[in-house]
Design a protein around this motif. Structure first.
Motif, PDB file in Angstrom:
ATOM      1  N   SER A 226       2.812   7.007  17.144  1.00  0.00           N
ATOM      2  CA  SER A 226       3.699   7.494  16.352  1.00  0.00           C
ATOM      3  C   SER A 226       3.776   7.113  14.840  1.00  0.00           C
ATOM      4  O   SER A 226       2.974   5.911  14.630  1.00  0.00           O
ATOM      5  N   ILE A 227       4.171   7.425  14.004  1.00  0.00           N
ATOM      6  CA  ILE A 227       4.142   7.180  12.724  1.00  0.00           C
ATOM      7  C   ILE A 227       4.589   5.700  12.314  1.00  0.00           C
ATOM      8  O   ILE A 227       4.058   4.991  11.448  1.00  0.00           O
ATOM      9  N   GLU A 228       5.753   5.532  12.921  1.00  0.00           N
ATOM     10  CA  GLU A 228       6.427   4.086  13.054  1.00  0.00           C
ATOM     11  C   GLU A 228       5.577   2.898  13.616  1.00  0.00           C
ATOM     12  O   GLU A 228       5.282   1.989  12.740  1.00  0.00           O
ATOM     13  N   GLN A 229       4.905   3.198  14.595  1.00  0.00           N
ATOM     14  CA  GLN A 229       3.900   2.279  15.367  1.00  0.00           C
ATOM     15  C   GLN A 229       2.763   1.924  14.168  1.00  0.00           C
ATOM     16  O   GLN A 229       2.272   0.946  13.878  1.00  0.00           O
ATOM     17  N   ALA A 230       2.338   3.200  13.498  1.00  0.00           N
ATOM     18  CA  ALA A 230       1.231   2.868  12.697  1.00  0.00           C
ATOM     19  C   ALA A 230       1.585   2.118  11.417  1.00  0.00           C
ATOM     20  O   ALA A 230       0.805   1.265  10.745  1.00  0.00           O
ATOM     21  N   ARG A 231       2.725   2.507  11.034  1.00  0.00           N
ATOM     22  CA  ARG A 231       3.340   1.761   9.686  1.00  0.00           C
ATOM     23  C   ARG A 231       3.337   0.088  10.100  1.00  0.00           C
ATOM     24  O   ARG A 231       3.111  -0.781   9.101  1.00  0.00           O
ATOM     25  N   GLN A 232       3.737  -0.414  11.254  1.00  0.00           N
ATOM     26  CA  GLN A 232       3.960  -1.559  11.555  1.00  0.00           C
ATOM     27  C   GLN A 232       2.396  -2.243  11.694  1.00  0.00           C
ATOM     28  O   GLN A 232       1.978  -3.191  11.403  1.00  0.00           O
ATOM     29  N   ASP A 233       1.493  -1.354  12.157  1.00  0.00           N
ATOM     30  CA  ASP A 233       0.038  -1.658  12.311  1.00  0.00           C
ATOM     31  C   ASP A 233      -0.502  -1.831  11.138  1.00  0.00           C
ATOM     32  O   ASP A 233      -1.277  -2.961  10.754  1.00  0.00           O
ATOM     33  N   LEU A 234      -0.506  -1.052  10.249  1.00  0.00           N
ATOM     34  CA  LEU A 234      -1.065  -0.863   8.982  1.00  0.00           C
ATOM     35  C   LEU A 234      -0.367  -2.109   8.042  1.00  0.00           C
ATOM     36  O   LEU A 234      -0.899  -2.659   6.991  1.00  0.00           O
ATOM     37  N   GLY A 235       0.782  -2.121   8.040  1.00  0.00           N
ATOM     38  CA  GLY A 235       1.661  -3.257   7.402  1.00  0.00           C
ATOM     39  C   GLY A 235       1.054  -4.838   7.455  1.00  0.00           C
ATOM     40  O   GLY A 235       0.761  -5.463   6.820  1.00  0.00           O
ATOM     41  N   ALA A 236       0.693  -4.767   8.926  1.00  0.00           N
ATOM     42  CA  ALA A 236       0.105  -6.249   9.341  1.00  0.00           C
ATOM     43  C   ALA A 236      -1.232  -6.190   8.611  1.00  0.00           C
ATOM     44  O   ALA A 236      -1.712  -7.260   8.167  1.00  0.00           O
ATOM     45  N   VAL A 237      -2.152  -5.184   8.653  1.00  0.00           N
ATOM     46  CA  VAL A 237      -3.376  -5.362   8.070  1.00  0.00           C
ATOM     47  C   VAL A 237      -3.155  -5.482   6.643  1.00  0.00           C
ATOM     48  O   VAL A 237      -3.865  -6.271   6.062  1.00  0.00           O
ATOM     49  N   ALA A 238      -2.233  -5.033   5.982  1.00  0.00           N
ATOM     50  CA  ALA A 238      -2.115  -5.297   4.434  1.00  0.00           C
ATOM     51  C   ALA A 238      -1.698  -6.507   4.241  1.00  0.00           C
ATOM     52  O   ALA A 238      -2.038  -7.282   3.016  1.00  0.00           O
ATOM     53  N   ALA A 239      -0.890  -7.200   5.022  1.00  0.00           N
ATOM     54  CA  ALA A 239      -0.527  -8.688   4.731  1.00  0.00           C
ATOM     55  C   ALA A 239      -1.482  -9.577   5.179  1.00  0.00           C
ATOM     56  O   ALA A 239      -1.844 -10.436   4.472  1.00  0.00           O
ATOM     57  N   ARG A 240      -2.667  -9.282   5.895  1.00  0.00           N
ATOM     58  CA  ARG A 240      -3.865 -10.106   6.182  1.00  0.00           C
ATOM     59  C   ARG A 240      -4.817 -10.000   4.732  1.00  0.00           C
ATOM     60  O   ARG A 240      -5.384 -10.832   4.265  1.00  0.00           O
ATOM     61  N   ALA A 242      -3.611  -9.475   1.801  1.00  0.00           N
ATOM     62  CA  ALA A 242      -2.899 -10.064   0.943  1.00  0.00           C
ATOM     63  C   ALA A 242      -3.353 -11.598   0.999  1.00  0.00           C
ATOM     64  O   ALA A 242      -3.444 -12.376  -0.001  1.00  0.00           O
ATOM     65  N   ARG A 243      -3.155 -12.131   2.234  1.00  0.00           N
ATOM     66  CA  ARG A 243      -3.346 -13.574   2.494  1.00  0.00           C
ATOM     67  C   ARG A 243      -5.068 -13.763   2.159  1.00  0.00           C
ATOM     68  O   ARG A 243      -5.114 -14.994   1.390  1.00  0.00           O
ATOM     69  N   GLU A 244      -5.670 -12.893   2.275  1.00  0.00           N
ATOM     70  CA  GLU A 244      -7.242 -13.318   2.000  1.00  0.00           C
ATOM     71  C   GLU A 244      -7.450 -12.964   0.562  1.00  0.00           C
ATOM     72  O   GLU A 244      -8.719 -13.569   0.111  1.00  0.00           O
ATOM     73  N   ASN A 245      -6.621 -12.183  -0.135  1.00  0.00           N
ATOM     74  CA  ASN A 245      -7.059 -11.800  -1.536  1.00  0.00           C
ATOM     75  C   ASN A 245      -5.659 -11.906  -2.447  1.00  0.00           C
ATOM     76  O   ASN A 245      -5.335 -11.028  -2.857  1.00  0.00           O
ATOM     77  N   PRO A 246      -5.240 -13.060  -2.390  1.00  0.00           N
ATOM     78  CA  PRO A 246      -4.001 -13.267  -3.380  1.00  0.00           C
ATOM     79  C   PRO A 246      -4.016 -12.770  -4.736  1.00  0.00           C
ATOM     80  O   PRO A 246      -2.898 -12.460  -5.272  1.00  0.00           O
ATOM     81  N   ALA A 247      -5.103 -13.008  -5.391  1.00  0.00           N
ATOM     82  CA  ALA A 247      -5.123 -12.773  -6.859  1.00  0.00           C
ATOM     83  C   ALA A 247      -5.203 -11.293  -7.068  1.00  0.00           C
ATOM     84  O   ALA A 247      -4.478 -11.034  -7.879  1.00  0.00           O
ATOM     85  N   THR A 248      -5.301 -10.482  -6.167  1.00  0.00           N
ATOM     86  CA  THR A 248      -5.331  -8.881  -6.305  1.00  0.00           C
ATOM     87  C   THR A 248      -4.250  -8.330  -5.500  1.00  0.00           C
ATOM     88  O   THR A 248      -3.963  -7.054  -5.907  1.00  0.00           O
ATOM     89  N   ASN A 249      -4.139  -8.799  -4.398  1.00  0.00           N
ATOM     90  CA  ASN A 249      -3.121  -7.995  -3.425  1.00  0.00           C
ATOM     91  C   ASN A 249      -1.813  -8.863  -3.124  1.00  0.00           C
ATOM     92  O   ASN A 249      -1.286  -8.292  -2.037  1.00  0.00           O
ATOM     93  N   GLU A 250      -1.573  -9.931  -3.704  1.00  0.00           N
ATOM     94  CA  GLU A 250      -0.164 -10.394  -3.349  1.00  0.00           C
ATOM     95  C   GLU A 250       1.002  -9.695  -3.825  1.00  0.00           C
ATOM     96  O   GLU A 250       1.117  -8.906  -4.746  1.00  0.00           O
ATOM     97  N   GLY A 251       1.748  -9.326  -2.815  1.00  0.00           N
ATOM     98  CA  GLY A 251       2.935  -8.561  -3.021  1.00  0.00           C
ATOM     99  C   GLY A 251       2.622  -6.927  -2.501  1.00  0.00           C
ATOM    100  O   GLY A 251       3.407  -6.054  -2.619  1.00  0.00           O
ATOM    101  N   TRP A 252       1.376  -6.573  -2.239  1.00  0.00           N
ATOM    102  CA  TRP A 252       1.032  -5.343  -1.863  1.00  0.00           C
ATOM    103  C   TRP A 252       1.100  -5.172  -0.634  1.00  0.00           C
ATOM    104  O   TRP A 252       0.327  -5.883   0.423  1.00  0.00           O
ATOM    105  N   GLY A 253       1.591  -3.816   0.132  1.00  0.00           N
ATOM    106  CA  GLY A 253       1.561  -3.441   1.216  1.00  0.00           C
ATOM    107  C   GLY A 253       1.274  -2.371   1.311  1.00  0.00           C
ATOM    108  O   GLY A 253       0.366  -1.682   0.773  1.00  0.00           O
ATOM    109  N   ALA A 254       1.435  -1.409   2.582  1.00  0.00           N
ATOM    110  CA  ALA A 254       0.757  -0.228   2.876  1.00  0.00           C
ATOM    111  C   ALA A 254       2.197   0.762   3.311  1.00  0.00           C
ATOM    112  O   ALA A 254       3.194   0.306   3.634  1.00  0.00           O
ATOM    113  N   ARG A 255       2.088   2.002   2.788  1.00  0.00           N
ATOM    114  CA  ARG A 255       3.137   3.119   3.150  1.00  0.00           C
ATOM    115  C   ARG A 255       2.504   4.275   3.529  1.00  0.00           C
ATOM    116  O   ARG A 255       1.415   4.707   3.058  1.00  0.00           O
TER     117      ARG A 255
END
Length: 803
Positions: A226-240, A242-255
């Protein structure tokens, strides 16, 4: 049944006025409903022309802290999404690009897309001839391949089947044609018509440009995800990320957004509101017709009562009633189909250009089925009540009422009044809605865009890098061209800008910047502004007011002098607060350190309803761009300016296409095309509803006067004067109308929340609109009731008693 149909047909032919009114009313309601439904289905409900379209989603980067809910995606981020997610079969990336197409015919500007091969796999489409791009063609070195749309193939190559392998000249470079897409294929790029696709090539090992978010991403969900499952999955990827690239991706997620919702955009809400409006028109029409049919069936009530008294069963009586309403529904449906056919053809020419999938609007089998369905539904709606009354006639009441000369029973009169109340209430809802949109449009068009909308024209030019590879060559071309344009008789002022306000063309992008000495001005938002490259004379030509400081001059950006910039009022207020910006230094990527020399008034870039955004203007020579829009203030007609500008451009470079010379006022008008369309359509529906309500009031009062002729004659014979008769009839009708206005006002207030998103500068509970709409409906009801009331006051008692 055959006997019932023959009797019903003879009965309807014997009452041509009644039959014509019912059929025309029903045809209008069905035709309007089918027309609007064709737009709703073609734009919103029709499945996307891709394989399993329900599994397609559009992905964005998102940073609520910066107010960017749906930002484009950095290419490196897309690569990580693609590699690390577990919810998608694949994710494709693409971005817009414009090319100048040259060859045997005149040069032209075409909309192009740079795309990864995975986009075509995600969409599940195959070319008509040739092939799509291959996975290995994502690598650098495969840039000069091209795929054509069916339209470009037909226009430029005469639909020749041997086009594969031939060469296409784009920006003076050769591209090998590898495929042609089918005529039915429409790339999911909103209202843009893409005609050429080229490979999006990149080097993953060299990608470190996460701040440069400029790509669109579309993906296909795995089966069962489902699209909701994909949101959770891609949100976790975006968090990763952001952790590895804080200078450019801190605060950035996926929609993630459903692809259909993204393609249709805000037009969907508008279409649902319009469709709800035409459904109300259908209900009003059915109530109107039901009143007429009820009155007519009341005239036959004695016949039904006699049949029932002699043993006729309920099915015999209801069958006779439904035979007549069924014939009326069938005739109205056929006439409505004809009106829908004409209406759809007319509406396609009126739909604003920015409505996506407008080419899908038509009278296809689904719309035909809908037309037949609402004809059947309408017949059931207006035939139901008379049929129920025919099923169980109160023999004693009918014969007693008939004996007193009033063939309409008290129950029928009450029901008729309820229907009139419903008609007036629904009509008031539409009139209020139309009034709110009209007031909103007036507010919208009275907004000052910050620039002159008369006497200014513009055209777009793009210099190909193959002929103008160095910034100095671009600068020399535009400087010389502007000198030539300024010398054209009839042109007063001329300038150039990289992106015109409200223009769909131009290389629009925003840049982060820093302010010397004020780095911590905004703790929650890094300073960011829309970049505008400007050639001297632009502000004067456009009529943009200089608030303070100075304008650019011919020497700014040339030589080794200090670099300068001009900002707009919104940027000064947002990032400088009470500090004077003039002579302050800002640092802009690519442009370096700039001294602020002036502040200009805000200009509305996207539309009259949008808030001004921070803008920073930089002299063109400090950062030359390939694409610029030439602006000229002139009293000449656009056609004359076009010819003279073409001559001026051809003198310098005959291979450059001139897209069009457009009046700035036309750009502003196009920006409000959607609100204008909404207002005009809802106003037309409201007028139809008001007229139908007036017909309903007129019909009910007329029928009441007709049935009460003997009663009125007796009253007048016993001394009642004509004025009192007139007053009594009008007062009785107005009571019903006022109840309908009260109910409609309450309903409109409840439903106003659905309309609020379409309004500008006016509340959905605007008292002026509600009051004026109520007065209009009351006046219409008064007029409709006055004509039969006047007829009643002139009844001759002797003639009435004799009859």
């Amino acid at each position: 049944m055959r006997t019932d149909v023959r009797e019903a047909l003879r009965s309807l032919l014997a009452a041509p006025g009644f039959t014509a009114v019912v059929v025309l009313t029903l045809a209008l309601a069905i035709g309007v409903n089918a027309t609007i439904f064709s737009v709703l289905y073609g734009v919103l409900l029709r499945p996307l022309d891709y394989a399993d379209p329900d599994r397609l989603v559009t992905a964005f980067e998102s940073n609520p802290r910066l107010g960017q809910d749906e930002s484009e995606v950095a290419l490196a981020t897309w690569a990580d999404w693609r590699a690390w997610n577990a919810s998608f079969e694949d994710l494709g990336a693409w971005r817009y690009r414009g090319f100048t197409l040259t060859g045997e015919t005149d040069p032209e500007r075409v909309q192009s897309v740079e795309t990864t091969p995975s986009v075509f796999a995600v969409l599940g489409v195959a070319p008509e001839i040739g092939r799509v791009f291959r996975t290995e063609e994502e690598a650098k070195g495969h840039e000069h391949l091209a795929m054509l749309s069916h339209g470009a193939w037909t226009r430029r190559f005469g639909a020749s089947p041997d086009v594969i392998g031939r060469t296409l000249r784009l920006d003076d470079e050769s591209y090998e044609i590898v495929g042609v897409m089918p005529a039915s294929f429409q790339f999911p790029a909103g209202d843009a018509t893409v005609e050429v696709w080229t490979p999006l090539t990149f080097d993953l090992t060299a990608m470190a440009s996460r701040p440069h978010r400029m790509y669109r991403v579309i993906g296909r969900l795995r089966s069962g995800v489902s699209i909701e499952q994909a949101r959770q999955d891609l949100g976790a990827v975006a968090a990763r990320i952001a952790r590895e690239n804080p200078a450019t991706n801190e605060g950035w997620g996926a929609r993630l957004v459903d692809a259909r919702e993204e393609i249709v955009g805000p037009v969907g809400r508008t279409l649902w509101v319009l469709f709800a409006a035409v459904v109300l028109v259908l209900v009003i029409a059915c109530a109107n017709i039901a009143n007429l049919v009820l009155a007519r069936s009341a005239g036959m009530a004695r016949g039904f009562a006699v049949r029932a008294a002699f043993g006729a069963g309920a099915w015999v009586l209801i069958r006779r009633s439904l035979a007549e309403t069924g014939l009326l529904a069938a005739a109205g449906g056929l006439a409505g189909f004809g009106l829908a056919f004409a209406g759809i053809r007319a509406l396609r020419g009126l739909v604003p250009a920015n409505v996506p999938r407008a080419d899908a609007i038509g009278l296809d089998p689904v719309v035909l089925g809908f037309t037949a369905g609402i004809a059947i539904l309408a017949g059931a709606l207006f035939g139901l009540v008379p049929a129920i009354r025919a099923m169980r006639p109160n023999v004693l009441e009918v014969l007693q009422d008939a004996g007193r000369g009033a063939a309409t029973g008290r129950g029928a009169r009450r029901l008729s009044n309820v229907m009139v109340v419903a008609e007036v209430a629904l009509a008031l809802v539409l009139v209020i809605g139309a009034g709110l949109l009209i007031r909103s449009f007036v507010h919208l068009t009275s907004v000052d865009p910050g620039f002159s909308t008369t006497g200014v024209v513009a055209t777009d030019l793009v210099l190909p890098d193959s002929r103008y590879p160095r910034p100095v060559a671009k600068s020399r071309f535009y400087a010389t061209l502007l000198d030539t344009v300024r010398g054209i008789p009839g042109i007063d002022k001329a300038g150039a800008v990289s992106v015109l306000p409200m223009s769909p063309l131009g290389n629009d992008f925003g840049l982060d910047f820093t302010i010397a000495g004020l780095e911590s001005t905004s703790p929650t938002e890094r300073p960011r502004a829309a970049y505008r490259g400007v050639l001297a004379g632009y502000f004067e030509a456009m009529g943009i007011r200089l608030v303070r400081g100075r304008d650019f001059n011919a020497f700014d950006g040339r030589g080794d002098g200090q670099k300068v910039t001009i900002i707009n009022e919104t940027l000064a207020l947002r990032y400088f607060g009470g500090v004077e910006p003039i002579d302050r230094m800002v640092r802009l990527p690519m442009a370096g350190d700039l001294r602020i020399v002036g502040i200009v008034a805000d200009t509305l870039q996207s539309g009259l309803g949008d808030a001004p955004a921070p803008q920073i203007y930089v002299p063109y020579f400090q950062l030359p761009l390939s694409e610029m829009q030439i602006v000229a203030r002139t009293a000449l007609a656009p056609a004359e300016v076009t010819a003279r500008m073409k001559t001026a451009i051809a003198q310098q470079d005959p291979q450059l296409p001139i897209v069009a010379v457009r009046a700035i006022g036309d750009l502003v008008s196009a920006s409000v095309a959607q609100p204008r369309f909404n207002m005009a359509l809802l106003a037309g529906l409201a007028l139809s509803a008001a007229l139908l309500a007036a017909v309903g009031v007129y019909g009910v009062v007329t029928y009441s006067v007709t049935r009460r002729t003997a009663e009125i004659g007796i009253r007048m014979a016993l001394g009642s004067d004509p004025e009192r008769t007139f007053r009594d009839v009008v007062t009785g009708a107005l009571r019903v109308v006022l109840v309908g206005i009260l109910v409609g006002g309450v309903a409109a207030a409840v439903l106003s929340q659905w309309l609020q998103a379409l309004l500008y500068g006016v509340s959905g509970l605007d008292l002026i609109t509600y009051g004026a709409s109520g007065v209009v409906l009351a006046a219409i009801g008064l007029l409709a009731a006055s004509l039969p009331a006047l007829r009643a006051s002139r009844i001759d008692p002797v003639v009435a008693l004799r009859e």
